[in-house]
Design an enzyme around this catalytic site. Sequence first.
Site, PDB file in Angstrom:
ATOM      1  N   LYS A 175     -18.604  28.996  14.108  1.00 36.29           N
ATOM      2  CA  LYS A 175     -18.817  28.385  15.418  1.00 36.29           C
ATOM      3  C   LYS A 175     -19.970  29.048  16.158  1.00 36.29           C
ATOM      4  O   LYS A 175     -20.775  28.365  16.809  1.00 36.29           O
ATOM      5  CB  LYS A 175     -17.513  28.465  16.224  1.00 36.29           C
ATOM      6  CG  LYS A 175     -16.409  27.582  15.641  1.00 36.29           C
ATOM      7  CD  LYS A 175     -15.034  27.940  16.147  1.00 36.29           C
ATOM      8  CE  LYS A 175     -13.970  27.129  15.425  1.00 36.29           C
ATOM      9  NZ  LYS A 175     -12.593  27.530  15.764  1.00 36.29           N
ATOM     10  N   GLN A 200      -9.494  31.915  19.543  1.00 35.12           N
ATOM     11  CA  GLN A 200      -9.243  31.562  18.142  1.00 35.12           C
ATOM     12  C   GLN A 200      -7.757  31.680  17.807  1.00 35.12           C
ATOM     13  O   GLN A 200      -7.109  32.683  18.102  1.00 35.12           O
ATOM     14  CB  GLN A 200     -10.069  32.458  17.213  1.00 35.12           C
ATOM     15  CG  GLN A 200      -9.924  32.128  15.742  1.00 35.12           C
ATOM     16  CD  GLN A 200     -10.409  30.731  15.405  1.00 35.12           C
ATOM     17  OE1 GLN A 200     -11.460  30.301  15.859  1.00 35.12           O
ATOM     18  NE2 GLN A 200      -9.644  30.023  14.589  1.00 35.12           N
ATOM     19  N   ASP A 232     -11.697  23.771  24.061  1.00 37.83           N
ATOM     20  CA  ASP A 232     -10.941  23.583  22.824  1.00 37.83           C
ATOM     21  C   ASP A 232      -9.673  22.771  23.060  1.00 37.83           C
ATOM     22  O   ASP A 232      -8.931  22.476  22.129  1.00 37.83           O
ATOM     23  CB  ASP A 232     -10.582  24.945  22.217  1.00 37.83           C
ATOM     24  CG  ASP A 232     -10.232  24.870  20.737  1.00 37.83           C
ATOM     25  OD1 ASP A 232     -10.716  23.935  20.060  1.00 37.83           O
ATOM     26  OD2 ASP A 232      -9.486  25.733  20.254  1.00 37.83           O
TER      27      ASP A 232
END
Length: 281
Positions: free
Chosen positions: A55, A99, A122
């Site tokens: 990413k 994450q 996200d």
Amino acid sequence: MSVAQLLDGTAVARRSFAETAERAADFAAAQGRSVCLATVLIGDDPASQTYVRMKQRRAAQLGLESRRVRLSAETTTDEAVAAVRALSEDDTVDGILVQHPAPAQVDELAVFEAIAPKKDVDGVTMHSFAAMGLSANGFHSCTPEGIVRLLDAYDVPTAGRRVCVVGRSAILGKPVGLLLLARDATVTFCHSHTTDLAAQVSEADIVVAAVGRPELVRGEWIKPDAVVVDAGYNPGNVGDVEFSRAAARASYITPVPGGVGPMTIAVLMEQTVTAAENRVR
């Protein structure tokens, strides 16, 4: 015997990346700074480290600043929440990615909730989940949104179609079902307590496998001409669907890798630029 057409996420994502890079350049020219994505990695899980590097590399290619926050495997929930809250309050940060998964001692939901909704690129907060469920404004979970966009790119209809989602995680299974329900699909969620999974899958026009178990969904279960979206990724580049046999029955199928994964990153980058643009309006 015909073979299913691939739902090529790499090709679709490439077009999205080009548009995102252009928007990021316009933002930088107008604001005198780059769009900034902060990534938070808790612990030293090898797969998570790889995903974060991917990413960050893509962000750099698109002209985004990537700020990495690395927390040790012994980090407590309070420490992780404090780190994320600081990013939420930092005016130079536009989007925040925590994450998944976090170490067992960390309350992941509490950490997610420390992300300001306007920076939840996200789509992991309760605010974003509600936005998906209510079809309201807000960021969508990246993988589910990527799946929907991939179906759109290949003109796969969803209204009136029967969808079987195998998996009910809060970051993939549940939200993809909500997004497809909003598009007038009839959605069935399957999970570890589902009786006769094969029967449920065999009735579906669209199958979304999102459970994290290699080749759990057998090829012979797939209804002829169904669309198969494999969101699983297991060691050895193996998905959650028995690919070769499923491809012999389906009309469309995602490859693993190269299907859902690139779309996830494309949505993340696009939503990060959108977050930056929203903050200066």
